[in-house]
Enzyme design. Structure first.
Site, PDB file in Angstrom:
ATOM      1  N   SER A 185      -3.577   1.374  -4.437  1.00  0.00           N
ATOM      2  CA  SER A 185      -3.618   2.378  -4.015  1.00  0.00           C
ATOM      3  C   SER A 185      -3.545   3.307  -5.420  1.00  0.00           C
ATOM      4  O   SER A 185      -3.039   2.820  -6.540  1.00  0.00           O
ATOM      5  CB  SER A 185      -2.170   2.951  -3.317  1.00  0.00           C
ATOM      6  OG  SER A 185      -2.193   4.141  -3.384  1.00  0.00           O
ATOM      7  N   TYR A 198       6.717   3.294  -1.392  1.00  0.00           N
ATOM      8  CA  TYR A 198       5.322   2.905  -1.141  1.00  0.00           C
ATOM      9  C   TYR A 198       4.747   2.691  -2.436  1.00  0.00           C
ATOM     10  O   TYR A 198       3.971   1.877  -2.541  1.00  0.00           O
ATOM     11  CB  TYR A 198       4.640   4.003  -0.141  1.00  0.00           C
ATOM     12  CG  TYR A 198       2.986   3.601  -0.150  1.00  0.00           C
ATOM     13  CD1 TYR A 198       2.704   2.796   1.057  1.00  0.00           C
ATOM     14  CD2 TYR A 198       2.047   4.495  -0.960  1.00  0.00           C
ATOM     15  CE1 TYR A 198       1.199   2.612   1.020  1.00  0.00           C
ATOM     16  CE2 TYR A 198       0.883   4.184  -0.803  1.00  0.00           C
ATOM     17  CZ  TYR A 198       0.516   3.371   0.394  1.00  0.00           C
ATOM     18  OH  TYR A 198      -1.046   3.188   0.517  1.00  0.00           O
TER      19      TYR A 198
END
Length: 293
Positions: A185, A198
């Site tokens: 990500s 995350y």
């Protein structure tokens, strides 16, 4: 699809939420674009078998469709009953483009489940050439004080432990020329003040990708990653409030959210011989978010 078409669809997204994650693609309006009609296969993955975790929807579905167009047979794994319809739709799409398809419902955060999943896929398809570790969860919190031990464990168990266990179970069935593609990500590079745990898992995935690539290089198994930015997937309405959903991607240099279909070619490239001299690398599909930060 053209740039203008992607922009037009982006403008149609209004604030919306779903009550539980990982979310359901069927309930998103407008629906994510998972199949670009301008993307035509060239048999780059002909005869290959791929397994995609989180393959029922979002980026996973788009990758499954693109792999099928390129001649692969595709297995998809997903977590919850609520995703059954999404999974069935993805199976139909894979078969539409000529691929053998099968779905598996399991919780990859448990190592034994990962072992059983890999064994079953190899039994059902005869082999495993491509593993796409794509499943993930996120729980936005504004303060580190709001992140409980339980949340931290759940995020890491799904996003990183599951990826680790899947890779560990898969490599024994892989040979020279096979590959692993991980979903990282942009948050691994930019950080994210509201997604502390995350983004930490995605940083771990990026580092693990580089390390496993070195570890498996003598076996001829390549390991790479894709780092998406703000992409219109079920994870967005199922984890963010309506305002953040509506504004998703507006602060990127390209000033819009991306679509799953815009990620799929990167996964095809990393799984095919086109990237035969690449390992330990990450492709950024993020609307310039990393560059512009």
């Amino acid at each position: 699809m053209s740039k203008d078409q992607y922009e037009k669809i982006d403008e149609q997204v209004q604030g919306q939420t779903q009550s539980t994650q990982p979310g359901v693609e069927e309930d998103m309006h407008p629906a994510p674009i998972y199949d670009d009609p301008n993307f035509t296969g060239a048999d780059k993955l002909k005869g290959k078998t791929a397994l995609i975790t989180g393959g029922d929807s979002g980026i996973g579905r788009a990758v499954a469709v693109a792999y099928a167009k390129e001649g692969a047979n595709v297995a998809i794994a997903y977590l919850a009953d609520q995703e059954d319809e999404d999974a069935d739709q993805t199976i139909k799409l894979i078969e539409k483009y000529g691929g053998k398809a099968k779905k598996y419902q399991t919780d990859i955060s448990k190592e034994e489940n990962c072992k059983q999943l890999i064994q079953q896929v190899v039994k059902d398809f005869g082999k495993l050439n491509i593993l796409v570790n794509n499943a993930g969860k996120q729980f936005p919190q504004e303060s580190i004080e709001d992140i409980t031990e339980e949340q931290l464990k759940e995020t890491f168990e799904t996003n990183f432990f599951g990826l680790f266990f899947m890779s560990k179970a898969a490599v024994k069935h892989m040979k020279k020329g096979d590959c692993i593609v991980n979903t990282s990500s942009v948050t691994a590079y930019n950080g994210s003040p509201g997604l502390l745990d995350y983004s930490a898992t995605k940083g771990a995935i990026t580092s693990f990708t580089r390390s496993l690539a070195l570890n498996l290089s003598d076996q001829g198994i390549r390991v790479n990653a894709v780092a998406p930015g703000p992409i219109w997937t079920p994870l967005i309405p199922s984890t963010f409030d309506a305002q953040k959903v509506e504004n998703q991607g507006s602060d990127t240099p390209m000033q819009r959210r991306g679509q799953p279909a815009e990620n799929a070619p990167a996964y095809v490239f990393l799984a095919s011989q086109d990237s035969s001299y690449m390992t330990g690398q990450t492709i950024h599909v993020d609307g310039g978010d990393f560059v512009g930060s």
